[in-house]
Design a protein around this motif. Sequence first.
Motif, mmCIF file in Angstrom:
data_model
loop_
_atom_site.group_PDB
_atom_site.id
_atom_site.type_symbol
_atom_site.label_atom_id
_atom_site.label_comp_id
_atom_site.label_asym_id
_atom_site.label_seq_id
_atom_site.Cartn_x
_atom_site.Cartn_y
_atom_site.Cartn_z
ATOM 1 N N ARG A 45 -4.833 32.299 -14.829
ATOM 2 C CA ARG A 45 -4.339 32.623 -13.033
ATOM 3 C C ARG A 45 -5.279 33.484 -12.076
ATOM 4 N NH1 ARG A 45 1.453 35.635 -12.145
ATOM 5 N NH2 ARG A 45 2.120 34.830 -10.359
ATOM 6 N N ALA A 83 -10.320 42.062 -15.787
ATOM 7 C CA ALA A 83 -10.956 43.142 -15.293
ATOM 8 C C ALA A 83 -9.028 43.953 -14.635
ATOM 9 C CB ALA A 83 -12.523 42.929 -14.292
ATOM 10 N N THR A 84 -9.939 45.441 -14.707
ATOM 11 C CA THR A 84 -9.354 46.674 -13.579
ATOM 12 C C THR A 84 -8.931 45.048 -11.583
ATOM 13 O OG1 THR A 84 -9.472 47.870 -14.434
ATOM 14 C CG2 THR A 84 -8.355 48.123 -12.813
ATOM 15 N N ALA A 138 -7.603 42.518 -11.777
ATOM 16 C CA ALA A 138 -7.010 40.888 -11.151
ATOM 17 C C ALA A 138 -5.799 40.296 -11.219
ATOM 18 C CB ALA A 138 -7.899 40.293 -12.904
ATOM 19 N N TYR A 179 1.009 42.673 -12.557
ATOM 20 C CA TYR A 179 1.519 41.982 -11.807
ATOM 21 C C TYR A 179 2.043 41.373 -12.410
ATOM 22 C CZ TYR A 179 3.118 39.220 -7.883
ATOM 23 O OH TYR A 179 3.637 38.362 -7.529
HETATM 24 P P1 ADP Z 1 -4.603 44.401 -13.302
HETATM 25 O O1 ADP Z 1 -3.629 45.417 -14.014
HETATM 26 O O2 ADP Z 1 -5.356 43.555 -13.751
HETATM 27 O O3 ADP Z 1 -5.591 45.718 -13.498
HETATM 28 P P2 ADP Z 1 -2.973 44.172 -11.050
HETATM 29 O O4 ADP Z 1 -1.412 43.241 -11.676
HETATM 30 O O5 ADP Z 1 -2.771 46.215 -10.538
HETATM 31 O O6 ADP Z 1 -3.964 44.421 -11.666
HETATM 32 O O7 ADP Z 1 -3.023 43.620 -9.166
HETATM 33 C C1 ADP Z 1 -3.514 44.437 -8.733
HETATM 34 C C2 ADP Z 1 -3.513 44.167 -7.251
HETATM 35 O O8 ADP Z 1 -3.315 43.109 -6.645
HETATM 36 C C3 ADP Z 1 -1.485 45.045 -7.060
HETATM 37 O O9 ADP Z 1 -1.608 45.311 -5.798
HETATM 38 C C4 ADP Z 1 -0.928 43.185 -7.289
HETATM 39 O O10 ADP Z 1 0.342 43.639 -6.952
HETATM 40 C C5 ADP Z 1 -1.705 42.398 -6.560
HETATM 41 N N1 ADP Z 1 -1.418 41.171 -7.444
HETATM 42 C C6 ADP Z 1 -2.315 40.428 -8.174
HETATM 43 N N2 ADP Z 1 -1.412 39.525 -8.395
HETATM 44 C C7 ADP Z 1 -0.801 38.634 -7.762
HETATM 45 C C8 ADP Z 1 -0.381 38.061 -7.737
HETATM 46 N N3 ADP Z 1 -0.159 36.500 -8.158
HETATM 47 N N4 ADP Z 1 0.581 38.073 -6.566
HETATM 48 C C9 ADP Z 1 0.589 38.522 -5.606
HETATM 49 N N5 ADP Z 1 -0.030 40.114 -5.571
HETATM 50 C C10 ADP Z 1 -0.888 39.474 -6.816
#
Ligand code: ADP
Length: 410
Positions: free
Chosen positions: A28, A113-114, A116, A120
Amino acid sequence: YFSTPALAVDAEEAVATDRLGHIRVAVRVRPLPSGEDGIIEVAGSNAIAVKKEAATGGNEHLRSQQGRVEERSFDRVFGPLATQAEVYDWTCAPLVEEAVSGGKNATVFVYGATGAGKTYTMFGDAPRAQQGVIFRGVRDVFQRLEGAADDGGNFQVKVSFLELYNESVNDLLQEHGGGGLCKVLEDERRGIVKVQHLREVEAKNADEALQHLEAGMLARTVEATAANFQSSRAHAAFTLTVERVARVQPEPNRMSFGRGAGQEARQLHSRICFIDLAGSERAKATLNHGASLKDGARINQSLLALANCIDALTARGREKVPTLRKKAPYRDSKLTLMLKSSLTGDGLVAMIANVHPGRTHFEDSNNTLEYAKRASSVRQPARRNSWALLPSPTGACSTPHGRSGPSLGT
Ligand code: ADP
Ligand code: MG
């Protein structure tokens, strides 16, 4: 009567097992933040195009590759516009269906990675207009169970929610806050792994299960702040344990002496686990000193062990002589020990590899894609948990009626 495809051992099942009998891998790609330079593009539902970048201080080979666009194929690729529902339907729904109707254990994990998009994908965005796959999974499980119950089935669901940080397990559903540290124990004789003292809470319906999920998420945030660590360094696992009793028609090809033509009551046990893994970025990039380096090393230990287990399974798939099979190092970390039953062929596994398309994330994205590629070459025999015949005092088979049938579990 209650009938289930679990008892139909035919060509159709062989096909389904083949389809599901390996790690189901999807990539994704999250949206590119505005103002950033993108190096990854989605090229259809099975491929992505990666613009080669010189790694920081990269070697000559990589420098010579710079600017080249490489296309890579995967089982499934989701682009920035893919909805949570689309991701759920492809990666999770088939596993949930198999787990609920066929009694298999299923594990879905997000890797990357953080930043990514793992959290979400799993949990969604506050206030979760775009609910993540766990929410969808919980609703899906109950919808299927309630549908089956209308046909005379019977079920019990329990949920647990834990966090694994620094190789110690913290129970996020402990009633009095402050969490609770749990030991991970392996019963080698019975071939099971148990997390000692982990709270498993019964949930009568999806709303109840989701209330526990929300409470655990809150505990996670509060504890992360109190302990001054980032949740990106911890793994979180939400698990649904499902026990079912269903009336089934005896298998046509099975001898049923003295049982008559009646239906049989069967008990089925399955587990569905959703894991938000810690960030996969390399320790050297993010952690430099003291305690955090130790944390980083330990988190890498869990992720490294997972990579090694997947490697061992990959090697196993290639091996022609069974006796030469490489043993997967499950005991190297708590994460892999807890995942043992899912990774040994007893369960179904789906991996969502999250990547950030930005230029500055090239190395991390590249590593994640390589890992996803390796994981998708794992083939393992997926085995159904068997329906255990319920003992009955009269010698005949007990037939539960509706949800007030015989008690479940032990
Ligand atoms: P991780 O958990 O891998 O560190 P996050 O899920 O916290 O990453 O995502 C980082 C940022 O990117 C967040 O603000 C999240 O809302 C946004 N984000 C990530 N994936 C998507 C997506 N598919 N659509 C919209 N925003 C996303
Ligand atoms: Mg996260």
